[in-house]
Scaffold this motif. Structure first.
Motif, mmCIF file in Angstrom:
data_model
loop_
_atom_site.group_PDB
_atom_site.id
_atom_site.type_symbol
_atom_site.label_atom_id
_atom_site.label_comp_id
_atom_site.label_asym_id
_atom_site.label_seq_id
_atom_site.Cartn_x
_atom_site.Cartn_y
_atom_site.Cartn_z
ATOM 1 N N PRO A 80 56.502 76.978 42.774
ATOM 2 C CA PRO A 80 57.290 76.693 41.570
ATOM 3 C C PRO A 80 56.749 77.475 40.365
ATOM 4 O O PRO A 80 55.532 77.623 40.217
ATOM 5 C CB PRO A 80 57.100 75.186 41.352
ATOM 6 C CG PRO A 80 56.672 74.653 42.681
ATOM 7 C CD PRO A 80 55.919 75.764 43.354
ATOM 8 N N PRO A 81 57.636 77.980 39.501
ATOM 9 C CA PRO A 81 57.186 78.760 38.340
ATOM 10 C C PRO A 81 56.106 78.062 37.514
ATOM 11 O O PRO A 81 55.169 78.718 37.046
ATOM 12 C CB PRO A 81 58.468 78.964 37.529
ATOM 13 C CG PRO A 81 59.559 78.922 38.559
ATOM 14 C CD PRO A 81 59.098 77.905 39.577
ATOM 15 N N ALA A 82 56.193 76.752 37.349
ATOM 16 C CA ALA A 82 55.198 76.020 36.554
ATOM 17 C C ALA A 82 53.820 76.017 37.215
ATOM 18 O O ALA A 82 52.812 75.757 36.551
ATOM 19 C CB ALA A 82 55.659 74.591 36.311
ATOM 20 N N ASN A 83 53.749 76.292 38.507
ATOM 21 C CA ASN A 83 52.473 76.296 39.225
ATOM 22 C C ASN A 83 51.845 77.684 39.329
ATOM 23 O O ASN A 83 50.732 77.812 39.837
ATOM 24 C CB ASN A 83 52.640 75.730 40.634
ATOM 25 C CG ASN A 83 52.624 74.221 40.674
ATOM 26 O OD1 ASN A 83 52.545 73.557 39.648
ATOM 27 N ND2 ASN A 83 52.714 73.669 41.866
ATOM 28 N N ARG A 84 52.510 78.706 38.877
ATOM 29 C CA ARG A 84 51.974 80.064 39.012
ATOM 30 C C ARG A 84 50.852 80.281 38.001
ATOM 31 O O ARG A 84 50.992 79.972 36.824
ATOM 32 C CB ARG A 84 53.090 81.089 38.834
ATOM 33 C CG ARG A 84 54.093 81.002 39.965
ATOM 34 C CD ARG A 84 55.145 82.077 39.914
ATOM 35 N NE ARG A 84 56.158 81.742 40.909
ATOM 36 C CZ ARG A 84 57.452 81.845 40.704
ATOM 37 N NH1 ARG A 84 57.917 82.308 39.552
ATOM 38 N NH2 ARG A 84 58.300 81.508 41.650
ATOM 39 N N HIS A 85 49.744 80.808 38.505
ATOM 40 C CA HIS A 85 48.546 81.021 37.698
ATOM 41 C C HIS A 85 47.649 82.032 38.389
ATOM 42 O O HIS A 85 47.886 82.378 39.547
ATOM 43 C CB HIS A 85 47.788 79.699 37.521
ATOM 44 C CG HIS A 85 47.263 79.193 38.824
ATOM 45 N ND1 HIS A 85 48.029 78.457 39.706
ATOM 46 C CD2 HIS A 85 46.051 79.355 39.421
ATOM 47 C CE1 HIS A 85 47.309 78.175 40.784
ATOM 48 N NE2 HIS A 85 46.107 78.707 40.640
ATOM 49 N N LEU A 86 46.622 82.472 37.702
ATOM 50 C CA LEU A 86 45.610 83.345 38.288
ATOM 51 C C LEU A 86 44.284 82.585 38.231
ATOM 52 O O LEU A 86 43.763 82.322 37.144
ATOM 53 C CB LEU A 86 45.517 84.660 37.502
ATOM 54 C CG LEU A 86 44.672 85.754 38.137
ATOM 55 C CD1 LEU A 86 45.243 87.124 37.774
ATOM 56 C CD2 LEU A 86 43.218 85.658 37.746
ATOM 57 N N THR A 87 43.777 82.187 39.391
ATOM 58 C CA THR A 87 42.539 81.405 39.446
ATOM 59 C C THR A 87 41.343 82.268 39.065
ATOM 60 O O THR A 87 41.138 83.341 39.618
ATOM 61 C CB THR A 87 42.335 80.812 40.854
ATOM 62 O OG1 THR A 87 43.450 79.975 41.176
ATOM 63 C CG2 THR A 87 41.042 80.015 40.939
#
Length: 186
Positions: A39-46
């Motif tokens: 989901p777009p809201a879950n996209r991130h760079l760890t």
């Protein structure tokens, strides 16, 4: 440490609206049925995956990163890739610039007194697909310029609809605020 008094946490760069839209356009071009879209809201760079953290460890993490300063970073997400054996497709930079690598090393060093140990070498990426079938298409993507000026402490929350990520604190904005387990400050 039981599940009742801890939560799974990590530090991450969060895309702004422009980067989020550009990533959505990349996902829209992927083959139908490729796997489950993140989901777009879950996209991130760890930046650093911590794992389970109770209230004491959360306080330590917050205190340690509050004493660091993040440089302004510019990333170019210009490559699709997949991790062998993980069934994950991602978007990331073909080459990770030294400022980002240096910042991640500084962050990891700051977190060591809180029991942090890096599990693997840092690989800058934003997960787009989970449960992928096959390898991602070998296509060139237009570089997505991402200017990052802050990062977040995130918690992973299981829900009936899947995992949802929640911001516990943003840095440097929330550096001076107290952090309590299970509560958001950001």
């Amino acid at each position: 440490m039981s599940r009742d008094d801890s939560q799974r946490v990590f530090f991450a760069l969060l895309p702004d609206d422009r980067v989020r839209e550009a990533l959505a356009a990349v996902v829209a071009r992927l083959p139908p049925g490729a796997g489950r879209k993140v989901p777009p809201a879950n996209r991130h760079l760890t930046l650093a995956f911590i794992g389970d953290a109770d209230a004491g460890r959360l306080a330590c993490l917050h205190e340690r990163v509050s004493a660091t300063s993040m440089p302004a970073l510019t990333l170019y997400l210009d490559r699709l890739g997949g991790f062998e054996g993980s069934r994950v497709w991602w978007c990331g930079p073909q080459a990770v610039d030294e400022p980002l690598l240096s910042w991640v090393r500084q962050l990891e060093t700051a977190l060591e007194p809180c029991g942090y140990r890096s599990r693997q070498a840092f690989r800058a990426h934003v997960t787009l697909i989970r449960g992928a079938r096959g390898q991602p298409p070998a296509e060139t993507i237009d570089p997505i310029r991402w200017e990052a000026h802050s990062y977040a402490l995130m918690a992973s929350r299981p829900t009936p609809a899947g995992v949802r990520y929640e911001v516990l604190a943003r840095y440097p904005e929330d550096a001076g605020m107290p952090l309590s387990a299970g509560a958001s400050v950001g």
